[in-house]
Enzyme design. Structure first.
Site, mmCIF file in Angstrom:
data_model
loop_
_atom_site.group_PDB
_atom_site.id
_atom_site.type_symbol
_atom_site.label_atom_id
_atom_site.label_comp_id
_atom_site.label_asym_id
_atom_site.label_seq_id
_atom_site.Cartn_x
_atom_site.Cartn_y
_atom_site.Cartn_z
ATOM 1 N N ALA A 18 1.786 5.282 -1.938
ATOM 2 C CA ALA A 18 2.087 6.696 -1.737
ATOM 3 C C ALA A 18 3.525 6.868 -1.248
ATOM 4 O O ALA A 18 3.907 6.318 -0.219
ATOM 5 C CB ALA A 18 1.120 7.301 -0.736
ATOM 6 N N ALA A 19 4.318 7.623 -1.991
ATOM 7 C CA ALA A 19 5.722 7.838 -1.613
ATOM 8 C C ALA A 19 6.321 8.929 -2.481
ATOM 9 O O ALA A 19 5.838 9.213 -3.580
ATOM 10 C CB ALA A 19 6.544 6.558 -1.773
ATOM 11 N N GLY A 33 -1.481 8.003 -8.822
ATOM 12 C CA GLY A 33 -0.146 8.159 -9.370
ATOM 13 C C GLY A 33 0.147 7.215 -10.516
ATOM 14 O O GLY A 33 -0.715 6.462 -10.980
ATOM 15 N N PHE A 34 1.375 7.251 -10.951
ATOM 16 C CA PHE A 34 1.844 6.471 -12.100
ATOM 17 C C PHE A 34 1.550 4.981 -11.925
ATOM 18 O O PHE A 34 0.854 4.358 -12.736
ATOM 19 C CB PHE A 34 3.336 6.741 -12.279
ATOM 20 C CG PHE A 34 4.076 5.793 -13.173
ATOM 21 C CD1 PHE A 34 3.556 5.414 -14.400
ATOM 22 C CD2 PHE A 34 5.314 5.296 -12.798
ATOM 23 C CE1 PHE A 34 4.246 4.546 -15.234
ATOM 24 C CE2 PHE A 34 6.012 4.438 -13.617
ATOM 25 C CZ PHE A 34 5.477 4.056 -14.831
ATOM 26 N N TYR A 94 16.580 8.371 -0.502
ATOM 27 C CA TYR A 94 15.394 7.650 -0.957
ATOM 28 C C TYR A 94 15.495 6.171 -0.589
ATOM 29 O O TYR A 94 14.547 5.585 -0.038
ATOM 30 C CB TYR A 94 15.232 7.812 -2.464
ATOM 31 C CG TYR A 94 14.186 6.911 -3.065
ATOM 32 C CD1 TYR A 94 12.855 7.015 -2.679
ATOM 33 C CD2 TYR A 94 14.526 5.947 -4.014
ATOM 34 C CE1 TYR A 94 11.894 6.178 -3.225
ATOM 35 C CE2 TYR A 94 13.562 5.118 -4.568
ATOM 36 C CZ TYR A 94 12.243 5.236 -4.166
ATOM 37 O OH TYR A 94 11.297 4.408 -4.698
ATOM 38 N N GLY A 154 -1.795 6.597 -2.839
ATOM 39 C CA GLY A 154 -1.113 6.989 -4.066
ATOM 40 C C GLY A 154 -1.796 6.433 -5.298
ATOM 41 O O GLY A 154 -1.168 6.251 -6.342
ATOM 42 N N ASP A 210 -3.899 13.380 2.290
ATOM 43 C CA ASP A 210 -2.500 12.995 2.491
ATOM 44 C C ASP A 210 -2.430 11.832 3.474
ATOM 45 O O ASP A 210 -3.085 11.844 4.518
ATOM 46 C CB ASP A 210 -1.723 14.199 3.034
ATOM 47 C CG ASP A 210 -0.224 14.042 2.907
ATOM 48 O OD1 ASP A 210 0.304 13.008 3.378
ATOM 49 O OD2 ASP A 210 0.433 14.944 2.361
ATOM 50 N N VAL A 211 -1.627 10.826 3.136
ATOM 51 C CA VAL A 211 -1.507 9.648 3.992
ATOM 52 C C VAL A 211 -0.887 9.988 5.343
ATOM 53 O O VAL A 211 -0.974 9.199 6.293
ATOM 54 C CB VAL A 211 -0.686 8.550 3.265
ATOM 55 C CG1 VAL A 211 0.795 8.900 3.230
ATOM 56 C CG2 VAL A 211 -0.905 7.185 3.886
ATOM 57 N N ARG A 269 20.374 -2.186 -15.514
ATOM 58 C CA ARG A 269 19.118 -2.061 -14.782
ATOM 59 C C ARG A 269 18.127 -3.082 -15.324
ATOM 60 O O ARG A 269 18.350 -3.689 -16.367
ATOM 61 C CB ARG A 269 18.529 -0.645 -14.926
ATOM 62 C CG ARG A 269 19.392 0.484 -14.393
ATOM 63 C CD ARG A 269 19.481 0.465 -12.884
ATOM 64 N NE ARG A 269 20.159 1.641 -12.357
ATOM 65 C CZ ARG A 269 21.469 1.727 -12.114
ATOM 66 N NH1 ARG A 269 22.257 0.679 -12.393
ATOM 67 N NH2 ARG A 269 21.989 2.814 -11.609
#
Length: 355
Positions: free
Chosen positions: A78-79, A10-11, A181, A7, A57-58, A249
């Site tokens: 990666a998720a 990603g962000f 999740y 991943g 892809d993992v 939060r």
């Protein structure tokens, strides 16, 4: 150290690649570029700076085995993230998060790679810590739809029904995932712990809080609440705040989370074999969702947020954790303050072209 970052485009993963490169490490990026993890308007980001790039892809064993050649440690980001749309997402969450983690760990066992840092999440706790004046520490159950619809958002004491005082959750608190999740994130930790025991591996799980900052995915139902608020502001619309805005939060900046991963990767080799250690990873300073919307709106120049009273089943009311263990044992501390980080995020910038 050569580090496989799953991943890594990603962000959070791309920021980890940057942090590792700055510390003299050699990152290898494996990313499937799944649409749910990025903005529809910009589906493919620029390649992260530094290191090798593998578009795969993992969940594909052969690709993961190739990526692990010559690797010293793995940073597993990666998720599939977020609460999603409805329960029909469950097979995708389980496939991406749990099947992907199982494939990765099996390949690590075969390759003899023994060091892992896992992207965990505070969602494994469910609701946060609560204290009742009469009954001490209590654990309220899931909030009922009828209560939420009536505007009764605060969970009461399960014994006497009195109001509760929320507090910080420690890593030793019982886990109680409240949605798909969250369940998959806890399963990832269990898989990593089983891998460590079986192979003598060393694992750290960083239980992220609400990560925000440059490159955060937008225009997708899997984005975080800060991204929803900023997208609304950019459209000239008021951020829509669910419930009464009082949900607590811990918003932690992505650069601080990336640094926590780099520190953990450098420390994990010295950990005891056969063990997974979990660390809460947050700023340590709770803020409400309403305060976050207001901070972003003020930094952007309006419009002001609107509190809607809407709700989502599966959301928890308060979840903020104590990150003292991470600070004490690994020497990490967050550097980006809430006001500074939200102002930067509201303004956007060049890094957001990657989202």
């Amino acid at each position: 150290m050569r580090v496989l970052v799953t991943g890594g485009a990603g962000f959070i993963g791309s920021q980890i690649v940057t942090a590792l490169t700055a510390r003299g490490h050699d990152p290898v990026v494996l990313d499937a570029l799944l649409p749910a993890s990025r903005s529809a308007a910009r589906p493919r980001p620029p390649l992260p700076p530094g290191g090798a790039w593998i578009h795969a892809d993992v969940r594909h064993p052969a690709a993961v085995a190739d990526a692990l050649r010559g690797v010293d440690a793995v940073c597993h980001q990666a998720a599939m993230v977020g609460l999603g749309t409805d329960f029909s997402d469950a097979p995708d969450y389980v496939s991406c998060n749990d099947q992907g983690t199982a494939v990765l760990l099996a390949a690590m066992a075969e390759a003899g790679v023994a060091d892992l840092v896992l992207a965990g999440s505070m969602v494994v706790y469910g609701e946060g810590r609560y204290d009742c004046a009469r009954h001490g520490r209590v654990r309220p159950g899931p909030r009922a739809a009828a209560d939420l619809a009536a505007g009764r958002f605060e969970p009461p004491c399960p014994t006497c029904g009195d109001a509760l005082v929320p507090g910080l959750v420690g890593e030793d608190a019982p886990v109680d995932p409240r949605n798909v999740y969250a369940t998959t994130k806890l399963a990832q930790e269990h898989l990593a712990a089983a891998w460590a025991r079986s192979t003598g591996g060393r694992a750290v799980a960083l239980r992220y809080h609400n990560v925000y900052g440059p490159g955060m995915p937008r225009d997708t139902p899997y984005a975080g609440v800060a991204a929803f608020f900023r997208s609304a502001l950019e459209r000239g619309e008021a951020p829509r705040v669910f419930e009464d805005g009082g949900q607590r939060r811990d918003f932690v900046h992505v650069r601080d989370v990336a640094e926590a991963n780099a520190v953990a990767l450098e420390a994990v080799h010295g950990r005891a074999p056969g063990v997974l250690t979990a660390y809460n990873t947050g700023s340590g300073t709770p803020h409400t969702v309403g305060e976050t919307a207001a901070a972003l709106a003020a930094a952007h120049g309006g419009p002001e947020p609107v509190v809607t009273g809407e709700f989502r089943l599966g959301d928890v009311r308060h979840i903020t954790a104590d990150s003292a263990r991470l600070r004490a044992e690994l020497g990490w501390k967050p550097r980006v303050g809430f006001d500074e980080g939200m102002a930067e995020f509201a303004a956007g910038g060049p890094e957001d072209a990657a989202c």
